[in-house]
Design an enzyme around this catalytic site. Structure first.
Site, PDB file in Angstrom:
ATOM      1  N   ILE A 186      14.543-114.190 -61.225  1.00 53.57           N
ATOM      2  CA  ILE A 186      15.409-113.400 -60.585  1.00 53.57           C
ATOM      3  C   ILE A 186      14.666-112.683 -60.026  1.00 53.57           C
TER       4      ILE A 186
ATOM      5  N   ASP B 115       5.840-108.466 -67.517  1.00 51.23           N
ATOM      6  CA  ASP B 115       6.098-109.902 -68.361  1.00 51.23           C
ATOM      7  C   ASP B 115       5.826-110.217 -69.429  1.00 51.23           C
TER       8      ASP B 115
ATOM      9  N   ASP C 173       4.641-106.925 -74.002  1.00 54.26           N
ATOM     10  CA  ASP C 173       6.042-107.103 -74.284  1.00 54.26           C
ATOM     11  C   ASP C 173       6.685-105.559 -74.608  1.00 54.26           C
ATOM     12  N   ILE C 174       8.115-105.896 -73.754  1.00 56.60           N
ATOM     13  CA  ILE C 174       8.691-104.869 -74.216  1.00 56.60           C
ATOM     14  C   ILE C 174       9.063-104.335 -74.933  1.00 56.60           C
TER      15      ILE C 174
ATOM     16  N   THR D 179      24.149-107.449 -65.975  1.00 60.86           N
ATOM     17  CA  THR D 179      25.723-108.667 -64.871  1.00 60.86           C
ATOM     18  C   THR D 179      26.944-107.913 -65.775  1.00 60.86           C
ATOM     19  N   ASP D 180      27.221-109.061 -65.155  1.00 63.81           N
ATOM     20  CA  ASP D 180      28.713-108.988 -64.886  1.00 63.81           C
ATOM     21  C   ASP D 180      29.195-109.125 -66.354  1.00 63.81           C
ATOM     22  N   GLU D 181      29.114-109.665 -67.275  1.00 63.67           N
ATOM     23  CA  GLU D 181      28.771-109.908 -68.703  1.00 63.67           C
ATOM     24  C   GLU D 181      29.458-109.347 -69.417  1.00 63.67           C
TER      25      GLU D 181
ATOM     26  N   TYR E 288      24.341-112.054 -76.208  1.00 60.38           N
ATOM     27  CA  TYR E 288      23.959-111.723 -74.981  1.00 60.38           C
ATOM     28  C   TYR E 288      25.013-110.575 -74.264  1.00 60.38           C
ATOM     29  N   SER E 289      26.146-110.716 -73.781  1.00 60.93           N
ATOM     30  CA  SER E 289      26.325-109.402 -73.040  1.00 60.93           C
ATOM     31  C   SER E 289      26.846-108.035 -74.164  1.00 60.93           C
TER      32      SER E 289
ATOM     33  N   LYS F  51      23.457-106.769 -73.690  1.00 59.59           N
ATOM     34  CA  LYS F  51      23.200-106.118 -72.351  1.00 59.59           C
ATOM     35  C   LYS F  51      24.331-104.653 -72.051  1.00 59.59           C
TER      36      LYS F  51
ATOM     37  N   ASN G  36      23.932-116.454 -60.590  1.00 59.25           N
ATOM     38  CA  ASN G  36      23.196-116.280 -60.271  1.00 59.25           C
ATOM     39  C   ASN G  36      22.964-117.820 -60.007  1.00 59.25           C
TER      40      ASN G  36
ATOM     41  N   PRO H  34      27.083-132.103 -70.068  1.00 58.28           N
ATOM     42  CA  PRO H  34      27.653-131.892 -71.233  1.00 58.28           C
ATOM     43  C   PRO H  34      28.962-130.821 -70.729  1.00 58.28           C
ATOM     44  N   VAL H  35      29.853-130.859 -70.619  1.00 54.76           N
ATOM     45  CA  VAL H  35      31.071-129.580 -70.182  1.00 54.76           C
ATOM     46  C   VAL H  35      31.945-129.102 -70.848  1.00 54.76           C
TER      47      VAL H  35
HETATM   48  P1  NAD Z   1      14.583-115.358 -66.859  1.00 57.86           P
HETATM   49  O1  NAD Z   1      15.365-115.493 -68.285  1.00 57.86           O
HETATM   50  O2  NAD Z   1      14.857-116.216 -65.976  1.00 57.86           O
HETATM   51  O3  NAD Z   1      13.625-114.313 -66.953  1.00 57.86           O
HETATM   52  C1  NAD Z   1      14.033-113.194 -68.040  1.00 57.86           C
HETATM   53  C2  NAD Z   1      11.798-113.301 -68.129  1.00 57.86           C
HETATM   54  O4  NAD Z   1      12.364-111.971 -68.749  1.00 57.86           O
HETATM   55  C3  NAD Z   1      11.009-113.697 -67.894  1.00 57.86           C
HETATM   56  O5  NAD Z   1      10.261-113.797 -67.125  1.00 57.86           O
HETATM   57  C4  NAD Z   1      10.479-113.627 -69.813  1.00 57.86           C
HETATM   58  O6  NAD Z   1       9.218-114.140 -70.051  1.00 57.86           O
HETATM   59  C5  NAD Z   1      10.569-112.240 -69.347  1.00 57.86           C
HETATM   60  N1  NAD Z   1      11.013-111.633 -71.144  1.00 57.86           N
HETATM   61  C6  NAD Z   1      11.745-111.642 -71.734  1.00 57.86           C
HETATM   62  N2  NAD Z   1      11.596-111.052 -73.034  1.00 57.86           N
HETATM   63  C7  NAD Z   1      10.185-110.540 -72.770  1.00 57.86           C
HETATM   64  C8  NAD Z   1      10.386-109.342 -73.495  1.00 57.86           C
HETATM   65  N3  NAD Z   1      10.136-108.774 -74.871  1.00 57.86           N
HETATM   66  N4  NAD Z   1       9.033-108.643 -72.844  1.00 57.86           N
HETATM   67  C9  NAD Z   1       8.691-108.984 -71.572  1.00 57.86           C
HETATM   68  N5  NAD Z   1       9.505-109.583 -70.298  1.00 57.86           N
HETATM   69  C10 NAD Z   1      10.360-110.734 -71.394  1.00 57.86           C
HETATM   70  O7  NAD Z   1      15.835-114.480 -66.568  1.00 57.86           O
HETATM   71  P2  NAD Z   1      17.116-114.370 -65.043  1.00 57.86           P
HETATM   72  O8  NAD Z   1      18.069-115.055 -64.994  1.00 57.86           O
HETATM   73  O9  NAD Z   1      15.884-113.936 -63.984  1.00 57.86           O
HETATM   74  O10 NAD Z   1      17.394-112.684 -65.080  1.00 57.86           O
HETATM   75  C11 NAD Z   1      16.780-111.862 -65.324  1.00 57.86           C
HETATM   76  C12 NAD Z   1      17.788-110.083 -65.859  1.00 57.86           C
HETATM   77  O11 NAD Z   1      19.360-110.501 -64.703  1.00 57.86           O
HETATM   78  C13 NAD Z   1      18.632-110.173 -67.310  1.00 57.86           C
HETATM   79  O12 NAD Z   1      18.265-108.670 -66.959  1.00 57.86           O
HETATM   80  C14 NAD Z   1      19.456-110.548 -66.242  1.00 57.86           C
HETATM   81  O13 NAD Z   1      20.605-110.538 -68.202  1.00 57.86           O
HETATM   82  C15 NAD Z   1      20.548-110.634 -65.568  1.00 57.86           C
HETATM   83  N6  NAD Z   1      20.990-111.116 -64.517  1.00 57.86           N
HETATM   84  C16 NAD Z   1      21.158-112.329 -64.790  1.00 57.86           C
HETATM   85  C17 NAD Z   1      22.268-112.647 -64.072  1.00 57.86           C
HETATM   86  C18 NAD Z   1      21.930-114.756 -63.752  1.00 57.86           C
HETATM   87  O14 NAD Z   1      22.653-115.055 -63.455  1.00 57.86           O
HETATM   88  N7  NAD Z   1      20.247-115.269 -64.298  1.00 57.86           N
HETATM   89  C19 NAD Z   1      22.996-112.803 -63.468  1.00 57.86           C
HETATM   90  C20 NAD Z   1      22.921-110.877 -63.833  1.00 57.86           C
HETATM   91  C21 NAD Z   1      22.325-110.417 -64.082  1.00 57.86           C
HETATM   92  P1  TYD Z   2      26.005-120.678 -67.641  1.00 59.66           P
HETATM   93  O1  TYD Z   2      24.640-121.401 -66.436  1.00 59.66           O
HETATM   94  O2  TYD Z   2      25.142-120.485 -68.774  1.00 59.66           O
HETATM   95  O3  TYD Z   2      25.804-118.904 -67.815  1.00 59.66           O
HETATM   96  P2  TYD Z   2      27.116-118.232 -68.387  1.00 59.66           P
HETATM   97  O4  TYD Z   2      27.564-119.137 -69.596  1.00 59.66           O
HETATM   98  O5  TYD Z   2      26.351-117.151 -68.756  1.00 59.66           O
HETATM   99  O6  TYD Z   2      28.136-118.128 -66.902  1.00 59.66           O
HETATM  100  O7  TYD Z   2      27.580-121.295 -67.980  1.00 59.66           O
HETATM  101  C1  TYD Z   2      27.584-121.371 -66.936  1.00 59.66           C
HETATM  102  C2  TYD Z   2      29.357-121.763 -66.946  1.00 59.66           C
HETATM  103  O8  TYD Z   2      29.081-123.054 -67.421  1.00 59.66           O
HETATM  104  C3  TYD Z   2      29.852-121.053 -68.331  1.00 59.66           C
HETATM  105  O9  TYD Z   2      31.380-121.642 -68.835  1.00 59.66           O
HETATM  106  C4  TYD Z   2      29.404-122.743 -69.207  1.00 59.66           C
HETATM  107  C5  TYD Z   2      29.482-123.643 -68.819  1.00 59.66           C
HETATM  108  N1  TYD Z   2      28.530-124.191 -69.299  1.00 59.66           N
HETATM  109  C6  TYD Z   2      28.548-126.172 -69.747  1.00 59.66           C
HETATM  110  O10 TYD Z   2      29.661-126.739 -69.480  1.00 59.66           O
HETATM  111  N2  TYD Z   2      27.907-127.083 -70.177  1.00 59.66           N
HETATM  112  C7  TYD Z   2      26.556-126.534 -69.877  1.00 59.66           C
HETATM  113  O11 TYD Z   2      25.517-127.260 -70.508  1.00 59.66           O
HETATM  114  C8  TYD Z   2      26.193-125.113 -69.606  1.00 59.66           C
HETATM  115  C9  TYD Z   2      24.526-124.668 -69.943  1.00 59.66           C
HETATM  116  C10 TYD Z   2      27.281-124.471 -69.586  1.00 59.66           C
END
Ligand code: NAD
Ligand code: TYD
Length: 351
Positions: free
Chosen positions: A15, A36, A62-63, A133-135, A158-159, A162, A188, A213-214
């Site tokens: 993102i 990053d 690194d944060i 995140t909504d999680e 994770y959640s 967050k 996303n 893998p489901v």
């Molecule tokens: P991502 O895992 O693709 O990217 C995370 C980035 O953070 C990477 O570039 C990584 O190098 C960097 N990073 C990790 N640890 C670090 C550290 N200690 N110091 C500095 N940089 C570090 O994640 P994403 O999917 O792009 O998500 C970005 C943000 O959005 C996250 O905060 C996540 O919780 C939030 N978010 C993601 C989704 C989703 O569906 N992917 C949905 C809602 C919110």
């Molecule tokens: P994921 O992309 O890991 O997002 P999140 O768990 O944060 O919502 O997973 C999306 C959904 O897909 C979740 O219900 C778990 C499922 N899933 C599978 O069934 N198989 C897989 O290999 C992965 C990665 C996810």
């Protein structure tokens, strides 16, 4: 438009790279600092097309390293922060929760401290925008949507991490008057997503004719949003929201995992000239994820009403674009899955 310096953390991730690109292109008067650590999920290839822009600087840091952050804040005097850096994958959080505590909680706290200490004499014109995140809200039953007032009830490490970081951001607002905004977005999808998450993992496996893998019965439901719609929402919130507010972001776009996987199979069978139904045969039900949230769905009425945002991409159209992007960027994909990803895949899926 006044000139601004903006620190975007996690800008080399999925993102974050879309957000960095949008801001570099939309706001030539802003200076965008992308901080990053380049973990397994961070990849500067995601930003090749904009890396030479005059209003862009990449900082490898690194944060979790407070001392380094303090030096950087003193040197660059970041006026605003949009904080995305995080450990972001639920399955990895089940294997290694402490890594999530370090980056998502301690890392966020370090950023809050550096930002507070730099601007506390006058916060006017400064903003700490935390991307969440909504999680954090936990899991829904068959009915209902998450609103901004839904109580937090995180179920995965994770959640939980967050949720904790969201609480710290809000607490710094109350305690130190630090100006903040939080947005909580649904799942996303789109180009540049690391192939550990559902959609890119399935696309890659279908291309490679590997098993799909489901987890569990495959009827878990997610509310999918195209990544460009998310970063557009972040842009609009950053520029228009009042500090102290939180917004839910989502597209009212619920799909069961199996439905998503079937759609991907159909699109790829067509694009790869395979007989219809070929890829669905790869579907493989495996042991469920522990603590697996059944359903997420977002009510983003507040964002629509107050800020005027709505998503521009229809899901099927967004999936077509995404699948085509992965087909056109096999080099990017192959590079990513050549290293540690193989080890991760083996341990996660016992293959
Ligand atoms: P991502 O895992 O693709 O990217 C995370 C980035 O953070 C990477 O570039 C990584 O190098 C960097 N990073 C990790 N640890 C670090 C550290 N200690 N110091 C500095 N940089 C570090 O994640 P994403 O999917 O792009 O998500 C970005 C943000 O959005 C996250 O905060 C996540 O919780 C939030 N978010 C993601 C989704 C989703 O569906 N992917 C949905 C809602 C919110
Ligand atoms: P994921 O992309 O890991 O997002 P999140 O768990 O944060 O919502 O997973 C999306 C959904 O897909 C979740 O219900 C778990 C499922 N899933 C599978 O069934 N198989 C897989 O290999 C992965 C990665 C996810």
């Amino acid at each position: 438009m006044p000139s601004k310096s903006i620190l975007i953390t996690g800008g080399a991730g999925f993102i974050g790279s879309h957000l960095v690109r949008l801001f570099i292109k939309s706001y030539p008067d802003y200076h965008i600092y992308n901080l990053d650590a380049l973990t397994y999920a961070g990849n500067l290839e995601n930003l090749r097309d904009v890396e030479k822009a005059p209003n862009y600087t990449f900082i490898k840091a690194d944060i979790t390293n407070q001392h380094h952050l303090e030096e950087l804040f003193q040197k660059f005097k970041f006026e605003n922060i949009i904080h995305l850096a995080a450990e972001s994958h639920v399955d990895r959080s089940i294997t290694d929760p402490l890594a999530f505590v370090k980056t998502n909680i301690v890392g966020t706290l370090n950023l809050l401290n550096s930002f507070r200490d730099l601007w506390r004499s006058d916060f006017e014109g400064h903003l700490f925008y935390h991307i969440s995140t909504d999680e954090v809200y936990g899991s829904l039953g068959e009915e209902g949507l998450f609103t901004e007032t839904t109580p937090y009830s995180p179920n995965s490490p994770y959640s939980a991490s967050k949720a904790s970081s969201d609480h710290f951001v809000r607490a710094y607002g109350e305690t130190y008057d630090l100006p903040y905004i939080i947005s909580n977005c649904s799942n996303n999808y789109g180009p540049f997503q690391f192939p550990e998450k559902l959609i890119p993992l399935m696309i890659n496996n279908i291309i490679e004719e590997k098993k799909l893998p489901v987890y569990g019965d495959g009827k878990y439901t997610r509310d999918w949003l195209y990544v460009e719609d998310h970063v557009k929402a972040i842009d609009m919130i950053f520029h228009n929201a009042k500090p102290g507010e939180t917004y839910n972001i989502g597209g009212l776009n619920e799909w069961k995992n199996l439905e998503v996987i079937r759609l991907l199979c159909q699109i790829l069978d067509r694009k790869l000239n395979r007989e219809a139904g070929t890829s669905e045969k790869l579907i493989n039900f495996i042991k469920d994820r522990p603590g697996h949230d059944r359903r997420y769905a977002i009510d983003s009425a507040k964002l629509k009403l107050e800020i005027g945002w709505s998503p521009a991409h229809d899901f099927k159209e967004g999936l077509e674009i995404t699948v085509q992007w992965y087909l056109d960027n096999q080099k990017w994909l192959k590079h990513i899955i050549s290293g540690d990803y193989r080890k991760y895949y083996k341990s996660q899926y016992s293959e």
